[in-house]
Structure formats: C-alpha cells, structure tokens
Enzyme design. Structure first.
Site, PDB file in Angstrom:
ATOM      1  N   HIS A   9      -3.035   9.102   6.107  1.00 59.43           N
ATOM      2  CA  HIS A   9      -4.076   9.902   6.621  1.00 59.43           C
ATOM      3  C   HIS A   9      -4.043  10.773   7.495  1.00 59.43           C
ATOM      4  CE1 HIS A   9      -3.439   7.352  10.022  1.00 59.43           C
ATOM      5  NE2 HIS A   9      -3.832   8.011  10.992  1.00 59.43           N
ATOM      6  N   ASP A  11      -0.578   4.031   2.991  1.00 59.77           N
ATOM      7  CA  ASP A  11      -0.665   4.837   4.187  1.00 59.77           C
ATOM      8  C   ASP A  11       0.580   5.847   4.839  1.00 59.77           C
ATOM      9  OD1 ASP A  11      -2.126   7.287   5.921  1.00 59.77           O
ATOM     10  OD2 ASP A  11      -2.134   5.436   7.741  1.00 59.77           O
TER      11      ASP A  11
END
Ligand code: ARG
Length: 308
Positions: free
Chosen positions: A90, A139
């Site tokens: 992210h 992630d």
C-alpha cells in the site's frame, strides 16, 4: 606444465563464481546488530522512544520525490539483501514508478544524514500480484536498489523466517511515523517493544471481528498504549531469537483501526508465509564490484595459461 596452468585457471574461475554468488545473495549473515550489546537490551512510534544510533541496521526510509518539495519520507522498509528492501504494497499505491523513489539506509535523523548514511535509487518495484487494497491481504512489495550497499556496523540485513514460531519474545517495531493518531511523524527513529497476540484474540467481535487472515500478525498492546501509525508502514516487526542470537522479520507494518486504540493492535504482514514469494522475486544482481573485476580475472587467467 600445461596441466598446472589449467588447474590455476580453473581455480581462478571457481573463485570468480564464488565471488559472484556471494555478492548476489549477501544473506549469509543476517539479523545481528554490531553496535548493540544484546545482553543489555532493555525492554522498552506511539508509546515508543528514540532509538539509539545503529539499533536497527536494516531499517530503511522509503522516500518519494515531488517536484518543488524534493524527497519526502512516506514509508519504512527492511533491508533483506544488499540490494533489496521489503515493504508494504500500500506504500506504492500512489506511485509505482521506481524513478520517483529512493531508499535511505543507515539514517537516524531524517534531515541529518551521517557519513555512513546511504541513499539509493530504485531500479524495480515488485508488488504482490494478489494485493487487495480493501482487505490489505498480501500487503507486500519489494524494492530493488540500483546499486547494492556494503554491510558495516550501521547497515545489516534482517533474517526472513523459514518456519512458523509461536514463542515470539521480545519483539519490537520501529519507524518515523506519527506518535499520535492525528499527530505528526518524528525526525528521529522511534522504537517500541510490542506483544504478539493470537489471531483469534484480535479477530473477536469487539476487535477486528473476523477481518484478519492467516497471512497477518496482530501485535502491539491490548490496552492501546503501544502501536505503529501512519508513516511506519512497510517497516519491521522484528523479534529476537536467543537460541540463534539473531533478529527475524516477523511482520511488515500494514494497517490498524486508528492508532493505539484499546482492543485494536497493529496488523502486520506475516512474512513467513511469503518466504517463497520473496525468494522468487529477488532480483539477483552481480554487484558492480564483481562485474568490474571480470575482465581482470580473464586477463590473469589467460596470461597464466599461455605463459606457463
Ligand atoms: N497504514 C499505515 C501507514 O501507511 C500504518 C498503519 C499502522 N497502524 C496501526 N494502527 N498500527 O503508515
């Protein structure tokens, strides 16, 4: 005589090959802190304090370039080989173009670099293909540096766990992120000791209510005093293993509901589950040094071969 020369030539070639494989992986020694005395480490972001210089020699500041503003710290990262930084996917949602990023290694105060601080441009950003920005599943991302760094007292790689361990103690987080949920970051690297909780505890209805998966680690404090926050993402959740005297990267700072709230600890990517993904995406690069030596090796090898 010729046989002897052949032998010497073979030896030189072998040595050359060794040099290249060694510098490529650079992972022989990991998770040690040359400037710290592990026997004396006391327990003690949100609820953190200034780290000491050389405390976390794998901690990286990932900075993004904006015209007019220059480089700006956006995320943390962990050095895992001499040319690879592991971080959160992210972190690059705004810009996946490697040309806009740099990695700053061996930095303590973000605006006061030392003679041993290394700044490296990034050649490739590899984001997990199944990263989901809604659930924060997978992630994880890798930054490959244009040029490798040399290990020293201030620069070391952290170990990646090979198998799951339950007894995680002591564990720490570190970063330049906010010290309050609606606060600002710190210029000096912060660290804090955290507890690692069983997933089912953090998945209870009054906590993350089933949103956490087996690919995540829940860590912090249940009363909410210690946590990572905005700006710490991508940085390490690291645990010390006394039996091997090394630190392992147990998690990558990923998300949380607010920061430091009771019953909502921080959520980290469970790195052990990504061991194969990491290995498969390491961009093995022969270092500049060994490439520079190749012609010299050949000249020596041929001279030996023809003169003897
Ligand atoms: N997502 C945040 C970042 O981009 C890190 C969040 C960690 N939050 C927490 N409560 N532990 O920097």
């Amino acid at each position: 005589m010729r046989k002897e020369a052949m032998k010497v030539q073979l030896k030189i070639i072998q040595h050359l090959a060794n040099c290249i494989t060694f510098t490529t992986t650079g992972r022989k020694n990991c998770g040690t802190r040359p400037l710290m005395d592990e026997k004396k480490t006391e327990s003690r972001i949100i609820g953190g304090h200034d780290a000491m210089v050389g405390s976390w020699p794998w901690q990286v500041s990932l900075q993004h370039y904006t015209i007019g503003l220059g480089y700006f710290h956006l995320c943390g990262g962990s050095l895992i080989t001499n040319n690879t930084v592991l971080t959160a996917a992210h972190c690059v949602k705004k810009n996946r173009n490697a040309a806009f990023w740099r990695a700053v290694i061996a930095v303590h105060h973000l605006h006061a670099h030392n003679y041993y601080t290394r700044k490296r441009r990034v050649s490739t950003i590899t984001v997990h293909s199944d990263y989901d920005s809604e659930s924060y599943e997978n992630d994880i991302a890798l930054f490959t540096l244009i040029k490798h760094v040399k290990y020293n007292n201030y620069i070391q790689p952290i170990c990646i766990p090979e198998n799951d361990t339950i007894d995680l103690y002591p564990c720490y987080i570190a970063g330049w992120g906010n010290t309050k949920e609606k606060g600002v970051g710190k210029l000096i690297l912060q660290e804090a000791q955290v507890d690692v909780f069983p997933l089912r505890l953090c998945n209870r209805y009054d906590s993350y209510a089933g949103r956490l998966t087996e690919n995540m680690v829940c860590a912090g404090s249940l009363t909410g005093r210690v946590d990572s926050c905005q700006g710490d993402s991508g940085g390490p959740l690291m645990c010390y293993f006394r039996n091997v005297s090394r630190y392992y990267l147990i998690g990558i700072t990923s998300f949380g509901l607010g920061c430091g709230r009771p019953r909502y600890p921080g959520i980290y990517v469970r790195t052990v589950n990504y061991k194969n993904w990491i290995d498969a995406h390491l961009i093995a690069k022969t270092t500049d040094v060994s490439i520079r030596w190749v012609p010299i090796y050949w000249i020596v090898a041929w001279t030996v071969f023809y003169i003897l």
